[in-house]
Design an enzyme around this catalytic site. Sequence first.
Site, PDB file in Angstrom:
ATOM      1  N   LYS A 126       0.862  -1.194   0.000  1.00  0.00           N
ATOM      2  CA  LYS A 126       0.000   0.000   0.000  1.00  0.00           C
ATOM      3  C   LYS A 126       0.891   1.236   0.000  1.00  0.00           C
ATOM      4  O   LYS A 126       1.751   1.395   0.874  1.00  0.00           O
ATOM      5  CB  LYS A 126      -0.843  -0.055   1.268  1.00  0.00           C
ATOM      6  CG  LYS A 126      -2.140   0.675   1.228  1.00  0.00           C
ATOM      7  CD  LYS A 126      -2.870   0.393   2.538  1.00  0.00           C
ATOM      8  CE  LYS A 126      -4.194   1.067   2.609  1.00  0.00           C
ATOM      9  NZ  LYS A 126      -4.735   0.999   3.968  1.00  0.00           N
ATOM     10  N   ILE A 127       0.673   2.090  -0.990  1.00  0.00           N
ATOM     11  CA  ILE A 127       1.553   3.242  -1.163  1.00  0.00           C
ATOM     12  C   ILE A 127       0.734   4.528  -1.220  1.00  0.00           C
ATOM     13  O   ILE A 127      -0.174   4.649  -2.055  1.00  0.00           O
ATOM     14  CB  ILE A 127       2.384   3.080  -2.465  1.00  0.00           C
ATOM     15  CG1 ILE A 127       3.172   1.786  -2.359  1.00  0.00           C
ATOM     16  CG2 ILE A 127       3.246   4.307  -2.730  1.00  0.00           C
ATOM     17  CD1 ILE A 127       4.456   1.724  -3.079  1.00  0.00           C
TER      18      ILE A 127
END
Length: 221
Positions: free
Chosen positions: A89-90
């Site tokens: 998750k960025i």
Amino acid sequence: MKFFIDTANLEEIRKAQLLGLLDGITTNPSLISKEIIDKSDIYNHYTSICNLLKREEGNVSIEVISTNYTDMIQEGEKLSLLHPKIVVKIPISKDGIKAIKYLSNKNIKTNCTLVFSLGQALLAAKVGSNYVSPFIGRLDDISYNGLSLVKEIKTIYEYYHFNTKILAASIRNPFHILECAKIGIHAVTTPFKVIDTLFYHPLTKIGLKKFLKDYDNINES
Ligand code: E4P
């Protein structure tokens, strides 16, 4: 529609599992901070979450805490090696978008998070993020319409046939889930307590009470 549980709490995950309603997990640094005391336990905790999930119970989005490109891709690669269920998750940013592109090219799954605008969602799709996480509740909190954003994202993604899946996040109430369902959003990520509210209707309770009372009135021979 997929139900992801937005938590790092193992008990909460088990509750959804027991009902057969678990399609995946999303976490974030705030959620993990509620579950562990020492930073050295983080990766063990992530592994415990992944190991809890059966094969058909989806994937686990784990957020990087790095903010520059080089560190993000290193952290993303490390997370992806920790467990095959992990989706990296960025948070959206210029570095984040570059990192998603890099990780996508390496076939590492990504979820672009902290998305609050159509432009951000468009960028995430263009670099091949597997998921985009628009935050409905946090937009509502500041008097923007979170659901409208999700609807607009769906429209442009369909228009251009992007493969990025919409994972509607920051869900606060059943209305958020149902409005997403009405327009065919791929998935929501929500605390388990919001899913719990979907079970209840006063007429179900009254109806069941009457059925059981009427059954009791039948004679037994
Ligand atoms: C998304 O993946 C986030 O973890 C989450 O949905 C944020 O929700 P909140 O606004 O309730 O913190």
